[in-house]
Write a protein that holds these residues in place. Structure first.
Motif, PDB file in Angstrom:
ATOM      1  N   LEU A  88       0.825  -1.205   0.000  1.00 15.31           N
ATOM      2  CA  LEU A  88       0.000   0.000   0.000  1.00 15.31           C
ATOM      3  C   LEU A  88       0.862   1.260   0.000  1.00 15.31           C
ATOM      4  CD1 LEU A  88      -2.897  -0.902   2.490  1.00 15.31           C
ATOM      5  CD2 LEU A  88      -2.918  -0.930  -0.014  1.00 15.31           C
ATOM      6  N   THR A  89       1.978   1.239   0.717  1.00 10.16           N
ATOM      7  CA  THR A  89       2.863   2.410   0.727  1.00 10.16           C
ATOM      8  C   THR A  89       3.483   2.624  -0.649  1.00 10.16           C
ATOM      9  OG1 THR A  89       4.850   1.192   1.408  1.00 10.16           O
ATOM     10  CG2 THR A  89       3.402   2.000   3.152  1.00 10.16           C
ATOM     11  N   ILE A  91       1.985   1.915  -3.483  1.00 10.01           N
ATOM     12  CA  ILE A  91       0.929   2.385  -4.383  1.00 10.01           C
ATOM     13  C   ILE A  91       0.565   3.851  -4.097  1.00 10.01           C
ATOM     14  CG2 ILE A  91      -1.472   2.042  -5.098  1.00 10.01           C
ATOM     15  CD1 ILE A  91      -1.092  -0.932  -4.371  1.00 10.01           C
ATOM     16  N   PHE A  92       0.423   4.189  -2.803  1.00 10.21           N
ATOM     17  CA  PHE A  92      -0.083   5.508  -2.446  1.00 10.21           C
ATOM     18  C   PHE A  92       0.982   6.453  -1.898  1.00 10.21           C
ATOM     19  CE2 PHE A  92      -3.712   2.569  -1.862  1.00 10.21           C
ATOM     20  CZ  PHE A  92      -4.554   3.094  -2.831  1.00 10.21           C
ATOM     21  N   GLY A  93       2.176   5.915  -1.569  1.00 13.51           N
ATOM     22  CA  GLY A  93       3.209   6.734  -0.954  1.00 13.51           C
ATOM     23  C   GLY A  93       4.015   7.519  -1.962  1.00 13.51           C
ATOM     24  N   SER A 176       8.663   5.788 -11.062  1.00  6.87           N
ATOM     25  CA  SER A 176       7.404   6.008 -10.339  1.00  6.87           C
ATOM     26  C   SER A 176       6.332   5.041 -10.815  1.00  6.87           C
ATOM     27  CB  SER A 176       6.936   7.448 -10.541  1.00  6.87           C
ATOM     28  OG  SER A 176       5.684   7.650  -9.924  1.00  6.87           O
ATOM     29  N   ARG A 180       4.410   1.851  -8.629  1.00  4.28           N
ATOM     30  CA  ARG A 180       2.976   1.630  -8.462  1.00  4.28           C
ATOM     31  C   ARG A 180       2.571   0.242  -8.949  1.00  4.28           C
ATOM     32  NH1 ARG A 180       4.626   6.550  -6.713  1.00  4.28           N
ATOM     33  NH2 ARG A 180       2.874   7.830  -6.049  1.00  4.28           N
TER      34      ARG A 180
END
Length: 207
Positions: A88-89, A91-93, A176, A180
Motif C-alpha cells: 500500500l505504501t 501504491i499511495f506513498g 514512479s 505503483r
C-alpha cells in the motif's frame, strides 16, 4: 548429499520466493534519488542483511516458532499482512526518496523495504524453514541448502548493481510507474499468502 534434481528443485524454489529480478523495480523506486555510489552501498547492505536474516531462520526459525507454539501457516499469514501494508505504501506513498539522504537514511532504506520484505520476504523465510526442516533433513543437507541460498543472493546483488543503468534508461517517471505497478503485484502476492495460510489451518475448508 543432494543430487542434481534436488539441487535444481531447491534452487528454483528459492529463486521464486526471493525473486531477484522482481526486486529490481523495488530497488529502483526507493533509490531513484540517490547517487550511483549510494545505490551500490544500499544494494550491498540490503543483500547482506537479507543473508543474515535468512540464514538465521535456517538455524533458529523452526526452533523459535515451535518454542512459541506457532505454526508455519500463522507465520505465513502474519508475513502476508505485513507485505500487504508495504504494498500500500508503494501504491499511495511517495514515488522516490529525498535526493539528499543521510547515512542513517540509506541504512534504513537498505533494511526496509529492500532487504525486508522484498528480498527476505515472508515467503522466503517460510521456504528456508521448510527446506531445512530439522525433523527431515540432516545438517549436511541444511548446509547445502544454505549454499544454494547464498548463490541466489549473490545473483540478486548482481541484478541490483545493474539497476543504475536501468534507471537512467527509464528515468524518474518510469521508476514512479514501476513502483505503483510493483505495489499492485506485491499486494496480490500478499493476499495470496494470507489465503494459503488460512487454507492450511482449515479456516477455508470446503463446505
Amino acid at each position: 548429499m543432494l543430487n542434481a534434481d534436488q539441487i535444481l528443485q531447491e534452487f528454483i524454489t528459492l529463486w521464486v520466493v526471493i525473486d531477484p529480478i522482481g526486486t529490481v523495480p523495488v530497488f529502483l523506486a526507493v533509490t531513484a534519488g540517490m547517487s550511483a555510489v549510494a545505490q551500490r552501498k544500499v544494494a550491498v547492505r540490503a543483500v547482506a542483511v537479507s543473508a543474515a536474516v535468512l540464514l538465521a531462520f535456517i538455524v533458529l526459525g523452526q526452533l523459535v516458532l515451535e518454542a512459541l507454539g506457532l505454526g508455519l501457516p500463522s507465520f505465513q499469514i502474519a508475513g502476508g499482512l505485513v507485505l500487504f501494508l508495504f504494498a500500500l505504501t508503494m501504491i499511495f506513498g511517495p514515488a522516490k526518496p529525498q535526493r539528499e539522504m543521510a547515512e542513517e537514511g540509506m541504512t534504513q532504506t537498505a533494511i526496509h523495504p529492500i532487504a525486508i520484505p522484498s528480498i527476505a520476504s515472508p515467503g522466503a523465510m517460510l521456504a528456508v524453514v521448510i527446506l531445512t526442516d530439522n525433523d527431515r533433513f540432516s545438517v549436511q543437507h541444511q548446509l547445502q541448502t544454505s549454499l544454494i541460498l547464498l548463490v541466489i543472493l549473490g545473483l540478486t546483488l548482481g541484478f541490483l548493481l545493474m539497476a543504475g543503468p536501468i534507471l537512467r534508461v527509464i528515468g524518474p517517471a518510469g521508476a514512479s510507474i514501476v513502483s505503483r505497478v510493483m505495489g499492485m503485484i506485491l499486494a496480490a502476492v500478499a493476499v495470496d499468502a494470507v489465503l494459503q495460510g488460512l487454507v492450511q489451518i482449515g479456516a477455508l475448508a470446503p463446505f
